[in-house]
Structure formats: structure tokens, C-alpha cells
Design a protein around this motif. Structure first.
Motif, PDB file in Angstrom:
ATOM      1  N   ARG A 188      -6.863  -3.324   7.472  1.00 39.56           N
ATOM      2  CA  ARG A 188      -8.049  -4.015   6.964  1.00 39.56           C
ATOM      3  C   ARG A 188      -8.053  -5.491   7.390  1.00 39.56           C
ATOM      4  O   ARG A 188      -7.003  -6.085   7.541  1.00 39.56           O
ATOM      5  CB  ARG A 188      -8.068  -3.942   5.436  1.00 39.56           C
ATOM      6  CG  ARG A 188      -8.039  -2.535   4.886  1.00 39.56           C
ATOM      7  CD  ARG A 188      -7.750  -2.490   3.407  1.00 39.56           C
ATOM      8  NE  ARG A 188      -8.526  -3.392   2.609  1.00 39.56           N
ATOM      9  CZ  ARG A 188      -9.717  -3.118   2.071  1.00 39.56           C
ATOM     10  NH1 ARG A 188     -10.249  -1.923   2.256  1.00 39.56           N
ATOM     11  NH2 ARG A 188     -10.361  -3.994   1.348  1.00 39.56           N
ATOM     12  N   ASN A 197     -10.790   1.413  12.045  1.00 40.40           N
ATOM     13  CA  ASN A 197      -9.511   0.739  12.226  1.00 40.40           C
ATOM     14  C   ASN A 197      -9.712  -0.344  13.292  1.00 40.40           C
ATOM     15  O   ASN A 197     -10.103  -0.037  14.415  1.00 40.40           O
ATOM     16  CB  ASN A 197      -8.457   1.754  12.673  1.00 40.40           C
ATOM     17  CG  ASN A 197      -7.096   1.145  12.854  1.00 40.40           C
ATOM     18  OD1 ASN A 197      -6.947  -0.018  13.190  1.00 40.40           O
ATOM     19  ND2 ASN A 197      -6.083   1.958  12.625  1.00 40.40           N
ATOM     20  N   GLN A 227     -15.132  -4.260   5.886  1.00 44.38           N
ATOM     21  CA  GLN A 227     -14.411  -3.903   7.107  1.00 44.38           C
ATOM     22  C   GLN A 227     -15.384  -3.580   8.244  1.00 44.38           C
ATOM     23  O   GLN A 227     -16.550  -3.280   8.017  1.00 44.38           O
ATOM     24  CB  GLN A 227     -13.491  -2.713   6.823  1.00 44.38           C
ATOM     25  CG  GLN A 227     -12.546  -2.934   5.650  1.00 44.38           C
ATOM     26  CD  GLN A 227     -11.713  -4.193   5.803  1.00 44.38           C
ATOM     27  OE1 GLN A 227     -11.037  -4.397   6.808  1.00 44.38           O
ATOM     28  NE2 GLN A 227     -11.752  -5.063   4.792  1.00 44.38           N
ATOM     29  N   LEU A 250      -8.874   2.581   3.825  1.00 39.55           N
ATOM     30  CA  LEU A 250      -8.477   2.159   5.171  1.00 39.55           C
ATOM     31  C   LEU A 250      -7.100   1.514   5.148  1.00 39.55           C
ATOM     32  O   LEU A 250      -6.835   0.626   4.337  1.00 39.55           O
ATOM     33  CB  LEU A 250      -9.492   1.170   5.753  1.00 39.55           C
ATOM     34  CG  LEU A 250     -10.814   1.749   6.208  1.00 39.55           C
ATOM     35  CD1 LEU A 250     -11.798   0.644   6.537  1.00 39.55           C
ATOM     36  CD2 LEU A 250     -10.617   2.657   7.408  1.00 39.55           C
ATOM     37  N   GLN A 300     -14.159   2.020   1.682  1.00 36.86           N
ATOM     38  CA  GLN A 300     -13.220   1.314   2.557  1.00 36.86           C
ATOM     39  C   GLN A 300     -11.855   1.080   1.916  1.00 36.86           C
ATOM     40  O   GLN A 300     -10.917   0.695   2.600  1.00 36.86           O
ATOM     41  CB  GLN A 300     -13.833  -0.021   3.008  1.00 36.86           C
ATOM     42  CG  GLN A 300     -15.013   0.195   3.931  1.00 36.86           C
ATOM     43  CD  GLN A 300     -15.593  -1.099   4.472  1.00 36.86           C
ATOM     44  OE1 GLN A 300     -15.288  -2.189   4.001  1.00 36.86           O
ATOM     45  NE2 GLN A 300     -16.442  -0.972   5.485  1.00 36.86           N
TER      46      GLN A 300
END
Length: 187
Positions: A185, A77, A20, A182, A179
Motif C-alpha cells: 500500500r 499492487n 490506493q 492489499l 483496499q
């Protein structure tokens, strides 16, 4: 100049192994950001095998938050990046080529959509007067990695924003673990 660390990044074929959007600075801030990573392409890096993507010039911009819901997530993000995502370029080149990026450069990689593994060897370097903000190290070992220049115990401080990469989930051993939490993605 000091050698910091190296790692061999394998992008498995046809797998869920996207990295990411992030800045390496989010993982290991130092007293100054004179730090870079050199990527050595062991195999050809093509648009289909999940090459590293970078946003040119992003190292001069914002230091982004790599936390989500109060936990270090090791990524950003993508909604926070807005129009910057349109500036992203793939680092594609034949085997033996290199890429160089600054510790604050925004970068990511998509999944590998081929039947072959895509390896990338990464070497990280820093200025001798860049010291970790939140880490423990043995000074003798730290100084043994100096490539050029003299050891010092005087760090050069730059006025740079940072957040420490804590707290982390208990099972975090890799960027993939970080990650996983998150909510937004890339694939």
C-alpha cells in the motif's frame, strides 16, 4: 450523456485515509469505456492534504487486475505499475477548480498531512449507450439520468478487457474496506 453517480470524498486530517492505485473501471466495467469523472475541489487541494494523483495517458494502457488472492481488493499492487509511478502528478489547484479523468485512468491519493479536512465532490458521467456489465438497474430510473441524447436499449460494445468486482469480502461497504486487504500500500 448520462449522469451515473456522485459522491463527496472527505480526506480527514492527519489520518490513515490513503486511496490506493486503481482504475474506476475495476469497480464498474460497462459495454464501452466512454465514461469520466469530474472532481470539484471544494477547498484548496495542496500537495500536503492528500490530493488525487493521476498517471497521464494511463487510460490508453493496460486494464489492471484489482484482485488479490482471488478477492476483489479495489486496488493495484504498486509493484505492477513499475516505471509508470514516476509519471504520476498531483491534481493540486485552488477551491472551485475541477479535474476530469477517464474511467481507466490510474489514480490514487496519499494521506492528508494537514490539520484540515480536504473535501472533493465527484460527478461521474457516461455515454448513453454504455451499459453496466455486471449490475442490476431499473431502466426507467437509469434513463431518467440522461442529460443529453435519447434513451436506447442498444448498447455499444467495445473490445475491452474487464474483470467483475467479485467476490468481495462480506464487510465491504467502501473503497477503504475493499483496499484493506492489499498487502502493498501507499501511505
Amino acid at each position: 450523456m448520462r449522469f451515473d453517480h456522485s459522491k463527496l470524498n472527505f480526506k480527514p486530517p492527519n489520518s490513515d485515509a490513503a486511496i490506493q492505485w486503481h482504475q474506476d473501471w475495476g469497480f464498474y466495467p460497462h459495454t464501452n469505456d466512454d465514461m469520466l469523472a469530474v472532481g470539484v475541489m471544494i477547498e484548496d487541494c495542496t500537495p500536503d492534504n492528500g490530493p488525487m494523483m493521476v498517471i497521464p495517458g494511463s487510460h490508453r494502457g493496460v486494464v489492471y487486475n484489482h484482485h488479490e488472492n482471488g478477492i476483489f481488493a479495489g486496488g493495484i499492487n504498486p509493484d505492477e505499475l513499475g516505471d509508470l509511478l514516476g509519471e504520476a502528478i498531483d491534481c493540486t489547484a485552488p477551491a472551485g477548480s475541477i479535474s476530469i479523468h477517464h474511467v481507466r485512468t490510474l489514480h490514487a491519493s496519499r494521506n492528508n498531512a494537514t490539520d484540515s479536512t480536504r473535501p472533493l465532490l465527484l460527478y461521474s458521467y457516461m455515454a448513453v449507450d454504455a451499459f453496466p456489465v455486471f449490475d442490476h438497474y431499473e431502466i426507467e430510473e437509469f434513463d431518467s439520468r440522461i442529460i443529453r441524447g435519447a434513451p436506447t436499449v442498444v448498447g455499444r460494445m467495445e473490445n475491452l478487457p474487464f474483470r467483475i468486482s467479485q467476490p468481495r469480502t462480506r464487510d465491504s461497504d467502501s473503497i477503504f474496506d475493499d483496499q484493506r486487504s492489499l498487502s502493498n500500500r501507499i501511505g
